[in-house]
Every structure is written in C-alpha cells, then in structure tokens.
Design an enzyme around this catalytic site. Structure first.
Site, PDB file in Angstrom:
ATOM      1  N   GLU A  11      -3.015  -8.664   3.090  1.00 47.34           N
ATOM      2  CA  GLU A  11      -2.699  -9.212   4.414  1.00 47.34           C
ATOM      3  C   GLU A  11      -3.811  -8.951   5.437  1.00 47.34           C
ATOM      4  O   GLU A  11      -3.816  -9.558   6.511  1.00 47.34           O
ATOM      5  CB  GLU A  11      -1.375  -8.628   4.930  1.00 47.34           C
ATOM      6  CG  GLU A  11      -1.451  -7.271   5.591  1.00 47.34           C
ATOM      7  CD  GLU A  11      -1.603  -6.108   4.624  1.00 47.34           C
ATOM      8  OE1 GLU A  11      -1.649  -4.948   5.084  1.00 47.34           O
ATOM      9  OE2 GLU A  11      -1.671  -6.346   3.391  1.00 47.34           O
ATOM     10  N   HIS A  52      -4.281  -4.342   0.321  1.00 43.54           N
ATOM     11  CA  HIS A  52      -3.959  -4.959   1.609  1.00 43.54           C
ATOM     12  C   HIS A  52      -4.408  -6.414   1.639  1.00 43.54           C
ATOM     13  O   HIS A  52      -5.311  -6.777   2.401  1.00 43.54           O
ATOM     14  CB  HIS A  52      -4.641  -4.192   2.740  1.00 43.54           C
ATOM     15  CG  HIS A  52      -3.969  -2.909   3.109  1.00 43.54           C
ATOM     16  ND1 HIS A  52      -2.793  -2.862   3.818  1.00 43.54           N
ATOM     17  CD2 HIS A  52      -4.321  -1.630   2.866  1.00 43.54           C
ATOM     18  CE1 HIS A  52      -2.439  -1.593   4.013  1.00 43.54           C
ATOM     19  NE2 HIS A  52      -3.349  -0.829   3.444  1.00 43.54           N
ATOM     20  N   CYS A  73       0.825  -1.214   0.000  1.00 45.21           N
ATOM     21  CA  CYS A  73       0.000   0.000   0.000  1.00 45.21           C
ATOM     22  C   CYS A  73       0.867   1.276   0.000  1.00 45.21           C
ATOM     23  O   CYS A  73       1.539   1.550  -0.978  1.00 45.21           O
ATOM     24  CB  CYS A  73      -0.988  -0.021   1.157  1.00 45.21           C
ATOM     25  SG  CYS A  73      -2.396   1.096   0.894  1.00 45.21           S
TER      26      CYS A  73
END
Length: 302
Positions: free
Chosen positions: A237, A235, A142
């Site tokens: 994750e 994102h 990001c």
C-alpha cells in the site's frame, strides 16, 4: 464504483486529484445498492497518510465500498491531531455490535516489542477475536500480519540482524489461487521492518498456505485455508515516497540506518524513487474485495 468517505476527510482531496472515484454518504444513499462495509484498524502513527494509501486502493474497484476508521482507545496517538480522531474515527466500543464485510489491520512501527508488551495488545486481540464472528474476511499488513500469525496460529517472529528496508522481488508460488489472479510470476513490493517470520514454520501450519515468497525466501503473502485471513508481510500500500520519508526521518533522529535497497535510482537518496509496485497493489486489493469479501459475504448479515 466509488468509495464512500466523509466530505471533510483530508484524504478526499488527494484522491479526487488522482481521479479516484469518491462520493459522500448523501449521494451514496440515492443508489439502490448495498455497499461493502470495510473497517480499517489504523495502527500507523501517520494516520492521514495511511488513510490515503488504503482508500486509494479500496476505491479502484467496481464495487461500492463504505469505510469505517478505527483507532485503539488504549493507546494515545502522538502524531495525529485529537480533533482528527474525534471527527473521523471510532473505537471498538462504538462498533462492536455491528458486522462488517471486510476488515484491514495495518502495520505498526513496534515490531521489536514482544506482542504482550504493546500497550494496546489486549484491545487488539479482542478485536481479532470479535472478527471471527463479525467480519467475513480480514486483511493484515506487516506487523498486523505478524500479530495475526501469532494470535490465530501461534507463530512468532524473530529479529533481523538489521532493518529490512527497500523494494524486493517476490515470486508467486500458487498461481491458481484467486488472490493472486493476474499477478506476474515475479513482482516488486516494499518492506520496512526489523523482524521476520520463518517460512518453514508457516509452511508447517496446516491451516495456512504461502502464496508468494520474497527473494530472501521469506513468506510474503499468506492465506488461511478457510480464506478468512490474508496476511501481507510487506507494504504494497506504500506510495512511492514513503520509504524515502522513513529513511530521512531515521537519519534526522541520528539512527544508524541503511539506504533502502533497490529503491532510489542509482542508490542515490537525492533522486526521486519510482512507484514500481502500484499495479500489483491495486490487483491484490481488487482480488481481495471481489473474491474474499464480495463473493463470500451475506447480503443480509442477520
């Protein structure tokens, strides 16, 4: 194979409950294997949550991974206990003479600031410059991806009319590249940002290849031609509840914020969101560790 983390790290309990294979350094030293050394530059405010998210993905591979956590000395974190940083984190000064197989630079909620106005920008550029000779491969997430595009390739960002928040479709453009091996042609990924990067500008850079784009025709997954830098503009994750917590936080602050798109069932913040991007998150991290770190890093750095 396991991920090696300190016994007292709070993320350990969460990962063990999820059946992620973790081990402490004492046990790791009994195995005749060289673990991959990964340094995580954690720029997120909620450091403990980000630790858990990243360690969860790093721990689900057939490789043994040893992790070093890094925070910026030039920035005072307000959302984490100083004792946590003291016990589990290093600063660049502590590790600058070491070499690492991989590095992760996280996002940060500062994308509306010009890069040079970020209080730790000079320190971060020192780390990014150091990584050229001390790290085999770097994964940027990001804002970390925007920082890498700006520092390494001179590509800036621009502000969006409104915050991009939600879960969006993405499309694989280079299916033969190892980083996206096993990816579906269409997959989902979360975003949470106020700025973006021009797809045309990235495509015009001869040192970069766009592997995946979003449904808004923005670059999502970018690989440098020398395969040293991987940049993710979203994102993957994030866990299932992260966007919901961010939305609730903004509402409590009185900020004018939209409900994350394509996220809550029936667009109802009262309903529990589903984790619909988990498999591709694990696949991306596994491919990165295998093809761009393990297969490329020297067994002995000397």
């Amino acid at each position: 194979m396991p991920i090696n983390i300190p016994k007292q790290l709070p993320a350990r309990n969460v990962l063990e409950q999820e059946n992620i294979f973790v081990m402490d350094l004492d046990r790791a030293h009994t195995q005749d294997i060289r673990p991959l050394k990964i340094v995580i530059v954690n720029l997120m405010p909620d450091k403990e949550r980000t630790e858990t998210q990243l360690l969860r993905l790093l721990g689900n591979t057939p490789l043994q991974v040893s992790v070093t956590l890094l925070h910026t000395a030039s920035h005072q974190s307000k959302n984490v206990e100083p004792s946590h940083l003291k016990q589990f984190y290093n600063t660049f000064e502590n590790i600058k003479d070491k070499r690492f197989d991989g590095m992760i630079i996280t996002g940060a909620p500062i994308e509306q600031l010009p890069f040079e106005e970020v209080d730790y920008w000079r320190e971060l550029t020192t780390i990014m410059e150091w990584s050229k000779t001390h790290v085999t491969s770097v994964l940027h997430i990001c804002w970390g991806a925007q920082a890498a595009l700006y520092y390494h390739y001179g590509i800036g960002k621009f502000e969006l009319p409104q915050k991009c928040t939600g879960v969006y479709k993405h499309y694989v453009k280079k299916p033969t590249v190892e980083l996206v091996r096993g990816f579906d042609e269409e997959f989902l990924a979360p975003h949470s940002r106020y700025t973006s990067t021009s797809l045309e500008t990235v495509q015009a850079c001869e040192d970069l290849t766009v592997l995946c784009t979003s449904e808004e025709n923005e670059p999502f997954l970018i690989l440098s031609k020398d395969e040293k830098h991987v940049m993710i503009t979203g994102h993957l994750e994030y866990d299932a509840k992260t966007l919901a917590d961010e939305y609730e936080r903004d509402v409590k602050k009185g900020l004018k914020t939209d409900i994350p798109e394509n996220y809550f069932p029936n667009n109802d913040p009262g309903q529990k969101p589903l984790h619909r991007w988990r498999s591709h998150a694990h696949l991306l991290f596994s491919n990165w560790l295998n093809y761009y770190v393990y297969q490329e890093t020297p067994f002995e750095w000397e």
